[in-house]
Write a protein that holds these residues in place. Structure first.
Motif, PDB file in Angstrom:
ATOM      1  N   ALA A 256      15.656   8.947  72.325  1.00  0.00           N
ATOM      2  CA  ALA A 256      15.948   8.812  73.948  1.00  0.00           C
ATOM      3  C   ALA A 256      17.138   8.126  74.195  1.00  0.00           C
ATOM      4  O   ALA A 256      17.531   7.057  73.789  1.00  0.00           O
ATOM      5  CB  ALA A 256      14.640   8.139  74.482  1.00  0.00           C
ATOM      6  N   PHE A 257      17.869   8.860  75.498  1.00  0.00           N
ATOM      7  CA  PHE A 257      18.838   8.286  75.622  1.00  0.00           C
ATOM      8  C   PHE A 257      18.683   6.832  76.620  1.00  0.00           C
ATOM      9  O   PHE A 257      17.758   7.060  77.457  1.00  0.00           O
ATOM     10  CB  PHE A 257      19.710   9.183  76.540  1.00  0.00           C
ATOM     11  CG  PHE A 257      21.012   8.799  77.172  1.00  0.00           C
ATOM     12  CD1 PHE A 257      21.177   8.106  78.453  1.00  0.00           C
ATOM     13  CD2 PHE A 257      22.387   8.710  76.452  1.00  0.00           C
ATOM     14  CE1 PHE A 257      22.452   7.579  78.987  1.00  0.00           C
ATOM     15  CE2 PHE A 257      23.351   8.415  76.964  1.00  0.00           C
ATOM     16  CZ  PHE A 257      23.426   7.661  78.326  1.00  0.00           C
ATOM     17  N   THR A 258      19.674   5.885  76.596  1.00  0.00           N
ATOM     18  CA  THR A 258      19.450   4.623  77.361  1.00  0.00           C
ATOM     19  C   THR A 258      20.404   4.388  78.016  1.00  0.00           C
ATOM     20  O   THR A 258      21.637   4.007  77.327  1.00  0.00           O
ATOM     21  CB  THR A 258      18.592   3.419  76.378  1.00  0.00           C
ATOM     22  OG1 THR A 258      17.503   3.780  76.038  1.00  0.00           O
ATOM     23  CG2 THR A 258      18.477   2.409  77.447  1.00  0.00           C
TER      24      THR A 258
ATOM     25  N   VAL B 293      17.975   6.484  83.352  1.00  0.00           N
ATOM     26  CA  VAL B 293      19.115   7.180  83.876  1.00  0.00           C
ATOM     27  C   VAL B 293      18.759   8.342  84.848  1.00  0.00           C
ATOM     28  O   VAL B 293      17.743   9.145  84.322  1.00  0.00           O
ATOM     29  CB  VAL B 293      20.039   7.975  82.771  1.00  0.00           C
ATOM     30  CG1 VAL B 293      21.154   8.790  83.416  1.00  0.00           C
ATOM     31  CG2 VAL B 293      20.772   6.694  82.158  1.00  0.00           C
ATOM     32  N   THR B 294      19.179   8.608  86.048  1.00  0.00           N
ATOM     33  CA  THR B 294      18.454   9.642  86.783  1.00  0.00           C
ATOM     34  C   THR B 294      19.568  10.738  87.075  1.00  0.00           C
ATOM     35  O   THR B 294      20.782  10.204  87.461  1.00  0.00           O
ATOM     36  CB  THR B 294      18.058   9.184  88.303  1.00  0.00           C
ATOM     37  OG1 THR B 294      16.942   8.182  87.933  1.00  0.00           O
ATOM     38  CG2 THR B 294      17.508  10.506  89.098  1.00  0.00           C
TER      39      THR B 294
ATOM     40  N   SER C  82       9.288  14.377  78.189  1.00  0.00           N
ATOM     41  CA  SER C  82       9.747  14.240  76.891  1.00  0.00           C
ATOM     42  C   SER C  82      10.807  13.153  76.671  1.00  0.00           C
ATOM     43  O   SER C  82      11.422  12.786  75.665  1.00  0.00           O
ATOM     44  CB  SER C  82      10.080  15.481  75.957  1.00  0.00           C
ATOM     45  OG  SER C  82      11.364  16.019  76.631  1.00  0.00           O
ATOM     46  N   HIS C  83      11.516  12.652  77.946  1.00  0.00           N
ATOM     47  CA  HIS C  83      12.518  11.812  77.728  1.00  0.00           C
ATOM     48  C   HIS C  83      12.467  10.829  78.971  1.00  0.00           C
ATOM     49  O   HIS C  83      12.996  10.958  80.086  1.00  0.00           O
ATOM     50  CB  HIS C  83      14.008  12.592  78.175  1.00  0.00           C
ATOM     51  CG  HIS C  83      14.399  13.710  77.225  1.00  0.00           C
ATOM     52  ND1 HIS C  83      13.611  14.910  77.018  1.00  0.00           N
ATOM     53  CD2 HIS C  83      15.355  13.765  76.364  1.00  0.00           C
ATOM     54  CE1 HIS C  83      14.256  15.588  75.907  1.00  0.00           C
ATOM     55  NE2 HIS C  83      15.276  14.651  75.557  1.00  0.00           N
ATOM     56  N   PRO C  84      11.605   9.642  78.719  1.00  0.00           N
ATOM     57  CA  PRO C  84      11.285   8.627  79.724  1.00  0.00           C
ATOM     58  C   PRO C  84      12.576   7.909  80.332  1.00  0.00           C
ATOM     59  O   PRO C  84      12.415   7.285  81.052  1.00  0.00           O
ATOM     60  CB  PRO C  84      10.301   7.977  78.801  1.00  0.00           C
ATOM     61  CG  PRO C  84      10.672   8.139  77.279  1.00  0.00           C
ATOM     62  CD  PRO C  84      11.099   9.630  77.067  1.00  0.00           C
ATOM     63  N   ASP C  85      13.713   7.998  79.344  1.00  0.00           N
ATOM     64  CA  ASP C  85      14.950   7.171  79.799  1.00  0.00           C
ATOM     65  C   ASP C  85      15.915   8.042  80.305  1.00  0.00           C
ATOM     66  O   ASP C  85      16.734   7.645  81.010  1.00  0.00           O
ATOM     67  CB  ASP C  85      15.479   6.480  78.509  1.00  0.00           C
ATOM     68  CG  ASP C  85      14.917   5.613  77.753  1.00  0.00           C
ATOM     69  OD1 ASP C  85      13.834   4.840  78.468  1.00  0.00           O
ATOM     70  OD2 ASP C  85      14.772   5.364  76.700  1.00  0.00           O
ATOM     71  N   ILE C  86      15.746   9.370  80.495  1.00  0.00           N
ATOM     72  CA  ILE C  86      16.354  10.353  81.565  1.00  0.00           C
ATOM     73  C   ILE C  86      15.524  11.057  82.448  1.00  0.00           C
ATOM     74  O   ILE C  86      14.599  11.793  81.749  1.00  0.00           O
ATOM     75  CB  ILE C  86      17.451  11.240  80.684  1.00  0.00           C
ATOM     76  CG1 ILE C  86      18.239  10.469  79.414  1.00  0.00           C
ATOM     77  CG2 ILE C  86      18.106  12.040  81.584  1.00  0.00           C
ATOM     78  CD1 ILE C  86      18.808  11.548  78.642  1.00  0.00           C
TER      79      ILE C  86
ATOM     80  N   GLU D 156      27.198  10.208  84.151  1.00  0.00           N
ATOM     81  CA  GLU D 156      26.383  10.039  83.037  1.00  0.00           C
ATOM     82  C   GLU D 156      26.435  11.454  82.480  1.00  0.00           C
ATOM     83  O   GLU D 156      25.495  12.269  82.074  1.00  0.00           O
ATOM     84  CB  GLU D 156      24.883  10.093  83.781  1.00  0.00           C
ATOM     85  CG  GLU D 156      24.717   8.863  84.730  1.00  0.00           C
ATOM     86  CD  GLU D 156      24.658   7.532  83.938  1.00  0.00           C
ATOM     87  OE1 GLU D 156      24.687   7.716  82.732  1.00  0.00           O
ATOM     88  OE2 GLU D 156      24.558   6.430  84.594  1.00  0.00           O
ATOM     89  N   VAL D 157      27.778  11.307  81.901  1.00  0.00           N
ATOM     90  CA  VAL D 157      28.106  12.653  81.053  1.00  0.00           C
ATOM     91  C   VAL D 157      27.370  13.035  79.836  1.00  0.00           C
ATOM     92  O   VAL D 157      26.861  14.000  79.408  1.00  0.00           O
ATOM     93  CB  VAL D 157      29.574  12.832  80.456  1.00  0.00           C
ATOM     94  CG1 VAL D 157      29.826  13.884  79.734  1.00  0.00           C
ATOM     95  CG2 VAL D 157      30.369  13.006  81.950  1.00  0.00           C
TER      96      VAL D 157
END
Length: 428
Positions: A24-26, A33-34, A54-58, A310-311
């Protein structure tokens, strides 16, 4: 499966391993990240919901600002004001204009491992001399969608060449005077572009910053003369698509074919559900003596904008959208033909669309079309102008019974004239 596709699929193992290893991306501060995402179409909501789960951090917020043309126009305005979205869907033909306007981020370094997920012809739709401005999402290789039930009833053979297409059109009119082989829609810029590209047309070409414009080149003129002949002999109807009148004729079985992108069965089914199972696809007719190739009609890319801060997260999102099984499943259910090789492989194992539900070789025909797309098609920086000029000129030609070739010349003049006024070095 076609050898070239098989070889590329074999190379996906390493890419799959790379993608699956991504956690997951943080963000730098550990917060969620939105991403703001502009894209049209109902199926996009289901894809975004699956990604967010499936990506709680994005987390992705989708906004539908209109179809392809509306999205491109509004994206340009928003980007100039500095408040564009992080990611946007763009039709392939509008990507060059967005690049010229400095709207899109070059993500070549971030998406390099994805190259083998696509055929060369598909990847080059967003790759400009090594600068990559998006990831292909869906695509529309052209096929011949035809009403098989009516073909069987009228004793017609499916044409393999455009010469045969004209002959079958004549047979159809003789067998049932209410019936037309096809419709020539004067405002369908993308459709005519695909037919012209198949014949060898190059409408925009650039080398060393010098543009050559060819709307009135010989292949385009050949296609215009061909359809002019069918119109003059009353073998096809010349009218807009998807009007109440046209829809009614389709439901009565009076429109026999639609040479169009692979998305066309879902369109016909949406207006003629009672014909489920009656239709089929065949390879798009080609010109006698020419090899079997087809152009792409329609399709879109997922692009990161230069306004995004947020590339990395955006690239993770569009990578998932283009390659994950969950995303691909939604595409197939919604009638999209995925651009990725793994998506096309999944399509081959799926049932055909409802309209063509009785065709056992549907995906074989589709895969063959996708494997024979015309290479190195280039769109120019003023596609919107060309679209408007084409639609106006061709609609006037049908209304006033003037030659389609003259309409192509007028389109050429307007496209060249605008590019010269803007300051491009142009010949044509």
């Amino acid at each position: 499966m076609h050898g070239r596709i098989a070889r590329r699929l074999a190379a996906l193992a390493s890419v799959t391993a790379l993608l699956s290893s991504c956690g997951a991306f943080t963000g730098d501060d550990g917060d969620v990240v939105t991403l703001d995402f502009w894209c049209w179409g109902d199926l996009q909501s289901d894809r975004v919901d699956a990604f967010n789960a499936s990506h709680p951090d994005i987390q992705v917020r989708r906004t539908d600002v209109g179809g392809g043309d509306d999205t491109a126009t509004k994206l340009l305005t928003a980007s100039r004001a500095g408040n564009g979205p992080d990611v946007a869907c763009l039709e392939y033909q509008t990507v060059p204009a967005m690049v010229v306007s400095d709207v899109l981020a070059d993500i070549a370094d971030e998406v390099g491992p994805l190259t083998d997920e696509f055929t060369e012809e598909t990847w080059q739709l967003t790759d400009f001399e090594g600068h990559v401005y998006g990831v292909p999402d869906d695509t529309g290789p052209m096929v011949l969608l035809y009403n098989k039930a009516r073909f069987d009833e009228l004793g017609l053979d499916v044409p393999e060449t455009w010469e045969e297409f004209a002959e079958v059109a004549e047979q159809a009119r003789a067998a049932d005077p209410r019936t037309y082989m096809a419709t020539f829609a004067p405002s369908e810029f993308g459709n005519f572009a695909g037919l012209a590209q198949q014949a060898g047309a190059t409408w925009w070409e650039v080398e060393d910053r010098h543009w050559t414009i060819g709307f009135d080149d010989e292949p385009s003129m050949r296609v215009a003369r061909y359809w002019q002949d069918l119109i003059d002999r009353d073998l096809v109807s010349a009218e807009p698509l998807l009007t109440p009148e046209w829809n009614a004729r389709v439901n009565r079985g009076e429109v026999l074919t639609w040479p169009s992108g692979l998305w066309s069965p879902s369109v016909i089914y949406s207006i003629a559900e009672n014909q489920a199972g009656d239709w089929a696809i065949a390879p798009l007719p080609h010109w006698e003596g020419d090899p079997y190739t087809v152009a792409l009609q329609g399709g879109s890319a997922l692009c990161v904008t230069r306004n995004s801060d947020e590339v990395d997260a955006a690239v993770e999102f569009l990578t998932w959208m283009a390659t994950s099984p969950e995303s691909i499943e939604v595409q197939l259910t919604g009638g999209q033909y995925p651009a990725s090789l793994r998506g096309q492989a999944a399509a081959a194992e799926s049932p055909p669309p409802t309209l063509t539900g009785n065709q056992e070789d549907y995906w074989e025909v589709a895969t063959e079309a996708a494997a024979h797309t015309v290479p190195h098609i280039q769109w120019g920086p003023n596609v919107t102008t060309a679209n408007d000029a084409f639609s106006d000129a061709f609609s006037a030609a049908i209304r006033d019974h003037t030659p389609l070739t003259d309409a192509l010349r007028r389109t050429q003049e307007e496209v060249v004239g605008e590019m010269e006024r803007v300051g491009y070095h142009v010949s044509g």
